[in-house]
Write a protein that holds these residues in place. Sequence first.
Motif, PDB file in Angstrom:
ATOM      1  N   ARG A  37       0.838  -1.205   0.000  1.00  0.00           N
ATOM      2  CA  ARG A  37       0.000   0.000   0.000  1.00  0.00           C
ATOM      3  C   ARG A  37       0.871   1.251   0.000  1.00  0.00           C
ATOM      4  NH1 ARG A  37      -4.387  -1.682   4.692  1.00  0.00           N
ATOM      5  NH2 ARG A  37      -5.387  -3.388   3.546  1.00  0.00           N
ATOM      6  N   PHE A  38       1.918   1.234   0.805  1.00  0.00           N
ATOM      7  CA  PHE A  38       2.850   2.362   0.816  1.00  0.00           C
ATOM      8  C   PHE A  38       3.630   2.421  -0.498  1.00  0.00           C
ATOM      9  CE2 PHE A  38       2.448   1.558   5.461  1.00  0.00           C
ATOM     10  CZ  PHE A  38       2.006   2.814   5.836  1.00  0.00           C
ATOM     11  N   ARG A  39       3.952   1.258  -1.028  1.00  0.00           N
ATOM     12  CA  ARG A  39       4.726   1.194  -2.272  1.00  0.00           C
ATOM     13  C   ARG A  39       3.960   1.823  -3.436  1.00  0.00           C
ATOM     14  NH1 ARG A  39       6.483  -3.897  -1.969  1.00  0.00           N
ATOM     15  NH2 ARG A  39       8.733  -3.653  -1.882  1.00  0.00           N
ATOM     16  N   ARG A  40       2.646   1.756  -3.378  1.00  0.00           N
ATOM     17  CA  ARG A  40       1.850   2.364  -4.451  1.00  0.00           C
ATOM     18  C   ARG A  40       1.892   3.887  -4.387  1.00  0.00           C
ATOM     19  NH1 ARG A  40      -1.436  -2.345  -3.647  1.00  0.00           N
ATOM     20  NH2 ARG A  40      -2.718  -1.347  -2.044  1.00  0.00           N
ATOM     21  N   PHE A 129      16.048   5.816   7.053  1.00  0.00           N
ATOM     22  CA  PHE A 129      15.472   6.765   7.995  1.00  0.00           C
ATOM     23  C   PHE A 129      15.551   6.173   9.401  1.00  0.00           C
ATOM     24  CE2 PHE A 129      13.543   7.414   3.893  1.00  0.00           C
ATOM     25  CZ  PHE A 129      13.531   8.790   3.747  1.00  0.00           C
ATOM     26  N   PRO A 130      16.234   6.845  10.327  1.00  0.00           N
ATOM     27  CA  PRO A 130      16.318   6.327  11.695  1.00  0.00           C
ATOM     28  C   PRO A 130      15.003   6.519  12.439  1.00  0.00           C
ATOM     29  CG  PRO A 130      17.385   8.465  11.558  1.00  0.00           C
ATOM     30  CD  PRO A 130      16.986   8.096  10.153  1.00  0.00           C
ATOM     31  N   ILE A 131      14.684   5.594  13.331  1.00  0.00           N
ATOM     32  CA  ILE A 131      13.502   5.685  14.182  1.00  0.00           C
ATOM     33  C   ILE A 131      14.000   5.942  15.596  1.00  0.00           C
ATOM     34  CG2 ILE A 131      11.372   4.554  14.899  1.00  0.00           C
ATOM     35  CD1 ILE A 131      11.634   4.984  11.864  1.00  0.00           C
ATOM     36  N   LYS A 132      13.551   7.053  16.191  1.00  0.00           N
ATOM     37  CA  LYS A 132      14.138   7.509  17.454  1.00  0.00           C
ATOM     38  C   LYS A 132      13.107   7.639  18.564  1.00  0.00           C
ATOM     39  CE  LYS A 132      15.518  10.985  15.001  1.00  0.00           C
ATOM     40  NZ  LYS A 132      16.054  12.276  14.527  1.00  0.00           N
ATOM     41  N   VAL A 159       7.884  10.442   6.391  1.00  0.00           N
ATOM     42  CA  VAL A 159       6.641  10.438   7.166  1.00  0.00           C
ATOM     43  C   VAL A 159       6.167   9.016   7.450  1.00  0.00           C
ATOM     44  CG1 VAL A 159       4.185  11.017   7.079  1.00  0.00           C
ATOM     45  CG2 VAL A 159       5.888  12.713   6.394  1.00  0.00           C
ATOM     46  N   ILE A 160       6.303   8.131   6.475  1.00  0.00           N
ATOM     47  CA  ILE A 160       5.745   6.779   6.635  1.00  0.00           C
ATOM     48  C   ILE A 160       6.721   5.795   7.282  1.00  0.00           C
ATOM     49  CG2 ILE A 160       4.254   7.119   4.636  1.00  0.00           C
ATOM     50  CD1 ILE A 160       6.089   5.165   3.094  1.00  0.00           C
ATOM     51  N   ALA A 161       7.984   6.175   7.431  1.00  0.00           N
ATOM     52  CA  ALA A 161       8.982   5.234   7.952  1.00  0.00           C
ATOM     53  C   ALA A 161       8.601   4.699   9.330  1.00  0.00           C
ATOM     54  CB  ALA A 161      10.359   5.896   7.994  1.00  0.00           C
ATOM     55  N   GLU A 162       8.269   5.594  10.249  1.00  0.00           N
ATOM     56  CA  GLU A 162       7.945   5.133  11.604  1.00  0.00           C
ATOM     57  C   GLU A 162       6.667   4.300  11.648  1.00  0.00           C
ATOM     58  OE1 GLU A 162       7.664   6.720  16.231  1.00  0.00           O
ATOM     59  OE2 GLU A 162       8.253   8.094  14.622  1.00  0.00           O
ATOM     60  N   PRO A 163       5.574   4.706  10.960  1.00  0.00           N
ATOM     61  CA  PRO A 163       4.386   3.839  10.946  1.00  0.00           C
ATOM     62  C   PRO A 163       4.665   2.450  10.388  1.00  0.00           C
ATOM     63  CG  PRO A 163       3.806   6.038  10.206  1.00  0.00           C
ATOM     64  CD  PRO A 163       5.297   6.014  10.330  1.00  0.00           C
ATOM     65  N   HIS A 165       7.542   0.859  10.481  1.00  0.00           N
ATOM     66  CA  HIS A 165       8.323   0.156  11.509  1.00  0.00           C
ATOM     67  C   HIS A 165       7.398  -0.346  12.617  1.00  0.00           C
ATOM     68  CE1 HIS A 165      11.190  -0.490  14.795  1.00  0.00           C
ATOM     69  NE2 HIS A 165      12.121  -0.600  13.863  1.00  0.00           N
ATOM     70  N   THR A 166       6.462   0.486  13.022  1.00  0.00           N
ATOM     71  CA  THR A 166       5.532   0.115  14.090  1.00  0.00           C
ATOM     72  C   THR A 166       4.659  -1.066  13.684  1.00  0.00           C
ATOM     73  OG1 THR A 166       5.461   2.376  14.951  1.00  0.00           O
ATOM     74  CG2 THR A 166       3.627   0.930  15.526  1.00  0.00           C
ATOM     75  N   VAL A 167       4.108  -1.014  12.480  1.00  0.00           N
ATOM     76  CA  VAL A 167       3.222  -2.086  12.008  1.00  0.00           C
ATOM     77  C   VAL A 167       3.955  -3.424  11.954  1.00  0.00           C
ATOM     78  CG1 VAL A 167       1.999  -2.956   9.972  1.00  0.00           C
ATOM     79  CG2 VAL A 167       1.626  -0.614  10.738  1.00  0.00           C
ATOM     80  N   VAL A 168       5.165  -3.409  11.430  1.00  0.00           N
ATOM     81  CA  VAL A 168       5.897  -4.659  11.233  1.00  0.00           C
ATOM     82  C   VAL A 168       6.428  -5.223  12.549  1.00  0.00           C
ATOM     83  CG1 VAL A 168       7.923  -5.694  10.128  1.00  0.00           C
ATOM     84  CG2 VAL A 168       6.471  -4.123   8.841  1.00  0.00           C
ATOM     85  N   THR A 169       6.856  -4.352  13.454  1.00  0.00           N
ATOM     86  CA  THR A 169       7.453  -4.842  14.705  1.00  0.00           C
ATOM     87  C   THR A 169       6.451  -4.986  15.843  1.00  0.00           C
ATOM     88  OG1 THR A 169       8.055  -2.601  15.446  1.00  0.00           O
ATOM     89  CG2 THR A 169       9.677  -3.805  14.112  1.00  0.00           C
ATOM     90  N   ARG A 170       5.217  -4.498  15.658  1.00  0.00           N
ATOM     91  CA  ARG A 170       4.230  -4.552  16.741  1.00  0.00           C
ATOM     92  C   ARG A 170       4.028  -5.958  17.306  1.00  0.00           C
ATOM     93  NH1 ARG A 170      -0.164  -1.927  14.699  1.00  0.00           N
ATOM     94  NH2 ARG A 170       0.167  -0.052  15.950  1.00  0.00           N
ATOM     95  N   PRO A 171       3.887  -7.000  16.468  1.00  0.00           N
ATOM     96  CA  PRO A 171       3.683  -8.337  17.048  1.00  0.00           C
ATOM     97  C   PRO A 171       4.805  -8.754  17.998  1.00  0.00           C
ATOM     98  CG  PRO A 171       3.159  -8.344  14.711  1.00  0.00           C
ATOM     99  CD  PRO A 171       3.807  -7.024  14.996  1.00  0.00           C
ATOM    100  N   LEU A 172       6.036  -8.455  17.636  1.00  0.00           N
ATOM    101  CA  LEU A 172       7.166  -8.791  18.506  1.00  0.00           C
ATOM    102  C   LEU A 172       7.108  -8.000  19.805  1.00  0.00           C
ATOM    103  CD1 LEU A 172      10.100  -8.923  15.936  1.00  0.00           C
ATOM    104  CD2 LEU A 172       9.337 -10.815  17.369  1.00  0.00           C
ATOM    105  N   MET A 173       6.815  -6.715  19.704  1.00  0.00           N
ATOM    106  CA  MET A 173       6.774  -5.874  20.894  1.00  0.00           C
ATOM    107  C   MET A 173       5.626  -6.276  21.812  1.00  0.00           C
ATOM    108  SD  MET A 173       9.377  -3.896  20.740  1.00  0.00           S
ATOM    109  CE  MET A 173       8.998  -2.661  21.985  1.00  0.00           C
ATOM    110  N   GLU A 174       4.463  -6.537  21.236  1.00  0.00           N
ATOM    111  CA  GLU A 174       3.313  -6.909  22.059  1.00  0.00           C
ATOM    112  C   GLU A 174       3.532  -8.251  22.751  1.00  0.00           C
ATOM    113  OE1 GLU A 174      -0.021  -6.767  19.406  1.00  0.00           O
ATOM    114  OE2 GLU A 174      -0.375  -4.627  19.769  1.00  0.00           O
TER     115      GLU A 174
END
Length: 244
Positions: A37-40, A129-132, A159-163, A165-174
């Motif tokens: 979706r982001f790639r589009r 893009f670093p996530i801080k 703008v979309i880098a952090e979202p 990162h959050t979407v992909v890593t959320r399962p691990l973090m949760e």
Amino acid sequence: MSISALSMVAPNALDDFCDLQSVPVHRHFGRNEIVDRFRRSVPFDYIIISGLDVDGYRFGKGHSIDTDLPPAFMESYAADALSQSDPFVIAAKTSFTRTEEKDVYAVSPPPARLVYLADLFGVHNRTLFPIKRSGVVYGAVCFTRNDPFDADELAFLEVIAEPIHTVVTRPLMERFAAQELRLSKGEIACLAHASVGLTSEEIASVTEYQVDTVNTYIKAAVKKLGATNRSQAVAEAIRRRLID
């Protein structure tokens, strides 16, 4: 290096893993609907999402990578230990701002082996893009494309880098963040109740803990989360997705 086909955004992806250490470090997710979706919006060839907001797993450690890069590229890159001589990676590890491959290569040319692999697999114009958090870089999202990104595209990717990162890593973090931070069930429960505005006395009434126990749990959570007070600890727990 072993490349796993584990996709963090797939349902029940982590059912077979007991802790963060048991999860494969390098994970290849192939085509992914969310990423596409982001790639589009801004076309890119490949994406690399790295790092977790957990000690020992932050960006630069190489202990958590999700990507759609060709597995053969990743395996060759690792086998040749190119991360130790790749000027782009070296520069990105010490940067707090966007890192572009072309800028790095203008100062520090890449090794011939890396040039060969990049041409072979079409991995060009890496842009990271670093996530801080609180001045600490814990993650990164890197995009590649054969043609360089223009200024508007770079602004959108930032703008979309952090979202992403959050979407992909959320399962691990949760699933594992509380475990890695060694937060107890009592500490998490008290933070959850504090997040909706309950006082220590009210939390004690709901949980049937003693008030002193509630305060002890919250003080311990504040310390483990690197916070300075209860409100900051609650905010940090929400941000790390330890509580809703």
